[in-house]
Motif scaffolding. Structure first.
Motif, PDB file in Angstrom:
ATOM      1  N   SER A   3     -11.464  -1.152 -13.671  1.00  0.00           N
ATOM      2  CA  SER A   3     -11.326  -0.935 -15.247  1.00  0.00           C
ATOM      3  C   SER A   3     -10.889  -2.534 -15.477  1.00  0.00           C
ATOM      4  O   SER A   3      -9.634  -2.575 -15.275  1.00  0.00           O
ATOM      5  CB  SER A   3     -10.272   0.093 -15.256  1.00  0.00           C
ATOM      6  N   TYR A   4     -11.754  -3.301 -16.183  1.00  0.00           N
ATOM      7  CA  TYR A   4     -11.552  -4.710 -16.676  1.00  0.00           C
ATOM      8  C   TYR A   4     -10.738  -5.687 -15.450  1.00  0.00           C
ATOM      9  O   TYR A   4     -11.450  -6.103 -14.442  1.00  0.00           O
ATOM     10  CB  TYR A   4     -10.725  -4.722 -17.872  1.00  0.00           C
ATOM     11  N   ASP A   5      -9.334  -5.590 -15.715  1.00  0.00           N
ATOM     12  CA  ASP A   5      -8.615  -6.720 -14.925  1.00  0.00           C
ATOM     13  C   ASP A   5      -7.817  -5.784 -13.409  1.00  0.00           C
ATOM     14  O   ASP A   5      -7.197  -6.650 -13.023  1.00  0.00           O
ATOM     15  CB  ASP A   5      -7.587  -7.298 -15.467  1.00  0.00           C
ATOM     16  N   THR A   6      -8.141  -4.609 -13.471  1.00  0.00           N
ATOM     17  CA  THR A   6      -7.658  -3.834 -12.336  1.00  0.00           C
ATOM     18  C   THR A   6      -8.689  -3.238 -11.253  1.00  0.00           C
ATOM     19  O   THR A   6      -9.679  -2.591 -11.666  1.00  0.00           O
ATOM     20  CB  THR A   6      -6.837  -2.865 -12.913  1.00  0.00           C
ATOM     21  N   VAL A   7      -8.392  -3.339 -10.099  1.00  0.00           N
ATOM     22  CA  VAL A   7      -8.924  -2.814  -8.998  1.00  0.00           C
ATOM     23  C   VAL A   7      -8.137  -1.914  -8.153  1.00  0.00           C
ATOM     24  O   VAL A   7      -7.301  -2.500  -7.703  1.00  0.00           O
ATOM     25  CB  VAL A   7      -9.800  -3.936  -8.028  1.00  0.00           C
ATOM     26  N   THR A   8      -8.829  -0.545  -8.138  1.00  0.00           N
ATOM     27  CA  THR A   8      -7.915   0.334  -7.165  1.00  0.00           C
ATOM     28  C   THR A   8      -8.643   0.694  -5.868  1.00  0.00           C
ATOM     29  O   THR A   8      -9.952   0.853  -5.934  1.00  0.00           O
ATOM     30  CB  THR A   8      -7.627   1.585  -7.939  1.00  0.00           C
ATOM     31  N   VAL A   9      -8.046   0.401  -4.911  1.00  0.00           N
ATOM     32  CA  VAL A   9      -8.652   0.578  -3.493  1.00  0.00           C
ATOM     33  C   VAL A   9      -8.131   1.726  -2.908  1.00  0.00           C
ATOM     34  O   VAL A   9      -6.715   1.908  -2.698  1.00  0.00           O
ATOM     35  CB  VAL A   9      -8.571  -0.783  -2.463  1.00  0.00           C
ATOM     36  N   GLU A  10      -8.602   2.574  -2.383  1.00  0.00           N
ATOM     37  CA  GLU A  10      -8.336   3.911  -1.487  1.00  0.00           C
ATOM     38  C   GLU A  10      -8.886   3.601  -0.079  1.00  0.00           C
ATOM     39  O   GLU A  10     -10.153   3.512  -0.047  1.00  0.00           O
ATOM     40  CB  GLU A  10      -8.503   5.093  -2.195  1.00  0.00           C
ATOM     41  N   LEU A  11      -8.477   3.760   0.921  1.00  0.00           N
ATOM     42  CA  LEU A  11      -8.841   3.633   2.390  1.00  0.00           C
ATOM     43  C   LEU A  11      -8.488   4.747   3.110  1.00  0.00           C
ATOM     44  O   LEU A  11      -7.396   5.412   3.251  1.00  0.00           O
ATOM     45  CB  LEU A  11      -8.372   2.497   3.153  1.00  0.00           C
ATOM     46  N   THR A  12      -9.469   5.508   3.731  1.00  0.00           N
ATOM     47  CA  THR A  12      -9.499   6.588   4.560  1.00  0.00           C
ATOM     48  C   THR A  12     -10.834   6.611   5.619  1.00  0.00           C
ATOM     49  O   THR A  12     -11.679   6.077   4.989  1.00  0.00           O
ATOM     50  CB  THR A  12      -9.409   7.999   3.713  1.00  0.00           C
ATOM     51  N   SER A  13     -10.533   7.235   6.687  1.00  0.00           N
ATOM     52  CA  SER A  13     -11.600   7.370   7.725  1.00  0.00           C
ATOM     53  C   SER A  13     -12.285   8.719   7.505  1.00  0.00           C
ATOM     54  O   SER A  13     -11.915   9.709   8.180  1.00  0.00           O
ATOM     55  CB  SER A  13     -11.392   7.122   8.997  1.00  0.00           C
ATOM     56  N   HIS A  14     -13.359   8.595   6.731  1.00  0.00           N
ATOM     57  CA  HIS A  14     -14.133   9.937   6.417  1.00  0.00           C
ATOM     58  C   HIS A  14     -14.470  10.620   7.731  1.00  0.00           C
ATOM     59  O   HIS A  14     -14.454  11.951   7.964  1.00  0.00           O
ATOM     60  CB  HIS A  14     -15.196   9.819   5.541  1.00  0.00           C
TER      61      HIS A  14
ATOM     62  N   TRP B 115       0.910  -1.237  -0.044  1.00  0.00           N
ATOM     63  CA  TRP B 115       0.103   0.162   0.037  1.00  0.00           C
ATOM     64  C   TRP B 115       0.742   1.198   0.100  1.00  0.00           C
ATOM     65  O   TRP B 115       1.998   1.331   0.682  1.00  0.00           O
ATOM     66  CB  TRP B 115      -0.958  -0.027   1.215  1.00  0.00           C
ATOM     67  N   ALA B 116       0.464   2.419  -0.534  1.00  0.00           N
ATOM     68  CA  ALA B 116       1.043   3.652  -0.751  1.00  0.00           C
ATOM     69  C   ALA B 116       0.314   4.709  -0.149  1.00  0.00           C
ATOM     70  O   ALA B 116      -0.830   4.610  -0.450  1.00  0.00           O
ATOM     71  CB  ALA B 116       1.449   3.659  -2.151  1.00  0.00           C
ATOM     72  N   LEU B 117       1.181   5.671   0.510  1.00  0.00           N
ATOM     73  CA  LEU B 117       0.206   7.100   0.648  1.00  0.00           C
ATOM     74  C   LEU B 117      -0.252   7.539  -0.332  1.00  0.00           C
ATOM     75  O   LEU B 117       0.404   7.625  -1.434  1.00  0.00           O
ATOM     76  CB  LEU B 117       1.106   7.867   1.672  1.00  0.00           C
ATOM     77  N   VAL B 118      -1.477   8.285  -0.464  1.00  0.00           N
ATOM     78  CA  VAL B 118      -1.865   8.819  -1.628  1.00  0.00           C
ATOM     79  C   VAL B 118      -1.463  10.502  -1.406  1.00  0.00           C
ATOM     80  O   VAL B 118      -1.777  10.942  -0.289  1.00  0.00           O
ATOM     81  CB  VAL B 118      -3.416   8.877  -1.563  1.00  0.00           C
ATOM     82  N   GLU B 119      -0.854  10.781  -2.387  1.00  0.00           N
ATOM     83  CA  GLU B 119      -0.394  12.412  -2.469  1.00  0.00           C
ATOM     84  C   GLU B 119      -1.725  13.061  -2.439  1.00  0.00           C
ATOM     85  O   GLU B 119      -2.798  13.060  -3.118  1.00  0.00           O
ATOM     86  CB  GLU B 119       0.371  12.500  -3.849  1.00  0.00           C
ATOM     87  N   GLY B 120      -1.555  14.220  -1.455  1.00  0.00           N
ATOM     88  CA  GLY B 120      -2.714  15.266  -1.244  1.00  0.00           C
ATOM     89  C   GLY B 120      -3.839  14.737  -0.689  1.00  0.00           C
ATOM     90  O   GLY B 120      -4.944  15.626  -0.657  1.00  0.00           O
ATOM     91  N   ARG B 121      -4.027  13.646  -0.111  1.00  0.00           N
ATOM     92  CA  ARG B 121      -4.871  13.103   0.678  1.00  0.00           C
ATOM     93  C   ARG B 121      -4.431  12.057   1.601  1.00  0.00           C
ATOM     94  O   ARG B 121      -3.616  11.238   1.748  1.00  0.00           O
ATOM     95  CB  ARG B 121      -6.188  11.920  -0.287  1.00  0.00           C
TER      96      ARG B 121
ATOM     97  N   VAL C 175     -13.219  10.718  10.777  1.00  0.00           N
ATOM     98  CA  VAL C 175     -12.182  11.430  11.495  1.00  0.00           C
ATOM     99  C   VAL C 175     -11.373  12.040  10.680  1.00  0.00           C
ATOM    100  O   VAL C 175     -10.285  12.916  11.144  1.00  0.00           O
ATOM    101  CB  VAL C 175     -11.247  10.454  12.310  1.00  0.00           C
ATOM    102  N   GLY C 176     -11.393  12.450   9.505  1.00  0.00           N
ATOM    103  CA  GLY C 176     -10.656  13.288   8.434  1.00  0.00           C
ATOM    104  C   GLY C 176      -9.331  12.754   7.908  1.00  0.00           C
ATOM    105  O   GLY C 176      -8.485  13.455   7.953  1.00  0.00           O
ATOM    106  N   GLY C 177      -9.089  11.202   8.077  1.00  0.00           N
ATOM    107  CA  GLY C 177      -7.849  10.834   7.596  1.00  0.00           C
ATOM    108  C   GLY C 177      -7.581   9.244   7.973  1.00  0.00           C
ATOM    109  O   GLY C 177      -8.653   8.726   8.383  1.00  0.00           O
ATOM    110  N   LEU C 178      -6.562   8.896   7.987  1.00  0.00           N
ATOM    111  CA  LEU C 178      -6.178   7.555   8.257  1.00  0.00           C
ATOM    112  C   LEU C 178      -6.240   7.235   9.557  1.00  0.00           C
ATOM    113  O   LEU C 178      -5.857   7.925  10.551  1.00  0.00           O
ATOM    114  CB  LEU C 178      -4.621   7.259   7.725  1.00  0.00           C
TER     115      LEU C 178
END
Length: 95
Positions: free
Chosen positions: A64-75, A20-26, A77-80
């Motif tokens: 998108s077809y064979d790719t799933v992108t997952v982002e996780l954050t706790s809305h 997993w990687a941190l999302v830039e700007g979020r 509390v406003g962040g991870l």
């Protein structure tokens, strides 16, 4: 109630969740999953949906077809938070 991760907890993310990687700007983490085809990707999303619903913690995601992108954050509390880490580990266990 959950709270955002501390600096020490964030520093451990690379070891705890190496794919997993941190999302830039979020304040979120992201992982991209590749599958053999759409059916396999959709099946994975279905399994994740069941886990997320049980945890009452739902990912931001796309497919998108064979790719799933997952982002996780706790809305709420406003962040991870620890909820994101638990869900990411549960998602990783499906692979």
């Amino acid at each position: 109630m959950a709270k955002t991760l501390s600096d020490a907890e964030r520093a451990e993310l690379a070891d705890t969740l190496p794919d997993w990687a941190l999302v830039e700007g979020r304040d979120a983490i992201r992982r991209v999953f590749k599958f053999a085809d759409f059916s396999a990707a959709f099946g994975f999303m279905t399994r994740v949906a069941l886990i997320a619903e049980k945890a009452n913690h739902h990912p931001d995601w796309s497919n998108s077809y064979d790719t799933v992108t997952v982002e996780l954050t706790s809305h709420d509390v406003g962040g991870l938070s620890s909820r994101d880490i638990r869900l990411a580990k549960a998602i990783d266990a499906l692979r």
